[in-house]
Design an enzyme around this catalytic site. Structure first.
Site, PDB file in Angstrom:
ATOM      1  CG  LEU A 187       9.098   6.030   4.457  1.00 51.46           C
ATOM      2  CD1 LEU A 187       8.358   6.020   3.120  1.00 51.46           C
ATOM      3  CD2 LEU A 187       9.798   7.360   4.664  1.00 51.46           C
TER       4      LEU A 187
ATOM      5  CE  LYS B  54      -5.552  -4.518   0.066  1.00 49.04           C
ATOM      6  NZ  LYS B  54      -4.246  -4.961  -0.491  1.00 49.04           N
TER       7      LYS B  54
ATOM      8  CB  VAL C 268      -5.091  -9.283  -1.130  1.00 45.64           C
ATOM      9  CG1 VAL C 268      -5.489 -10.509  -1.923  1.00 45.64           C
ATOM     10  CG2 VAL C 268      -5.296  -9.500   0.365  1.00 45.64           C
TER      11      VAL C 268
ATOM     12  N   PRO D 221      13.139   4.185   2.663  1.00 45.23           N
ATOM     13  CG  PRO D 221      13.307   6.358   3.506  1.00 45.23           C
ATOM     14  CD  PRO D 221      13.048   5.592   2.233  1.00 45.23           C
TER      15      PRO D 221
ATOM     16  CB  THR E 103      -0.950  -0.002   1.204  1.00 44.24           C
ATOM     17  OG1 THR E 103      -1.771  -1.174   1.160  1.00 44.24           O
ATOM     18  CG2 THR E 103      -1.849   1.228   1.189  1.00 44.24           C
TER      19      THR E 103
ATOM     20  CG  ASP F 217      -3.860  -1.908   3.358  1.00 47.67           C
ATOM     21  OD1 ASP F 217      -3.259  -1.172   4.164  1.00 47.67           O
ATOM     22  OD2 ASP F 217      -3.620  -3.125   3.236  1.00 47.67           O
TER      23      ASP F 217
END
Length: 228
Positions: A208, A39, A119, A206, A18, A56
């Site tokens: 996050l 999704k 998924v 990185p 996501t 998500d």
């Protein structure tokens, strides 16, 4: 086929699909495109304001600049956060890939780009005889692989890439996502994957705390079979 559509898969669940999907959506929105997020199957819904939500799905919707009905973007919003075939069984529904493809086509006709997030992992089951990999084939979209950087990720990434290519799909790129900031030899693992995946690395994210600036770590111009 919308020329900027793609299917986002990952080496596992909870590895940042996501995050990467939202980053790609935001990058394309900044280019002035109408970008839809999809999704098709989401397991783990909660009720708020009289409607079902999923974290998500809500994040993807927020990143997109198109307003589309949930029945199109997430035709199977399942309540229990477990493997989708089990969650669907509890909800007494059957996940139909053909219906998902029809929803995708309806979205595609309205958008400049459609980002479809899978998924779980690439081969997660939907029913006794269908799975996410089959859906990817039916959508016939280039695949972007999100690699969650943790112990074992090299094997998971190479096996997923093999599964994608064995089905005749294009692995258009991959993203290294730092989900474990304490992972030893993370850079060395990334270098190994760069040498072995035979697909462009679109960026290294990185660790996050939010999706907000993830798009700044991506280079979508490195995507193959994708014209920007």
């Amino acid at each position: 086929m919308t020329r900027l559509s793609c299917f986002i898969t990952g080496t596992d669940t909870e590895i940042g699909k996501t995050t990467v999907s939202c980053a790609i959506i935001r990058a394309l929105v900044k280019k002035g495109l109408q970008v839809a997020a999809m999704k098709p199957v989401a397991a783990g819904a909660f009720e708020s304001d009289g409607a079902l939500h999923n974290e998500d799905v809500d994040a993807l919707t927020k990143a997109s600049n198109m307003s589309l009905p949930l029945s199109l973007t997430t035709p199977y919003l399942l309540k229990t956060p477990i493997a989708p075939h089990l969650s669907a069984e509890l909800d007494q529904v059957v996940i139909d890939n053909h219906h998902i493809v029809s929803c995708y086509r309806a979205i595609r006709d309205q958008a400049d780009a459609v980002i479809v997030e899978g998924v779980g992992g690439f081969c997660v089951p939907f029913t006794d005889c269908t799975d996410s990999a089959e859906l990817a084939v039916q959508l016939a979209l280039p695949v972007i692989l999100v690699v969650g950087m943790k112990l074992g990720c090299i094997n998971h990434a190479l096996l997923t890439a093999e599964a994608v290519r064995s089905r005749g799909l294009k692995l258009a790129g991959w993203v290294a996502n730092t989900i474990d900031p304490r992972m030893p030899f993370c850079d060395e693992n990334i270098h190994t994957l760069e040498a072995r995946l035979n697909a462009p690395k679109l960026g290294t994210l990185p660790y996050l705390e939010s999706f907000a600036d993830a798009d700044t770590f991506l280079d979508l111009h490195r995507l193959t079979d994708w014209s920007l």
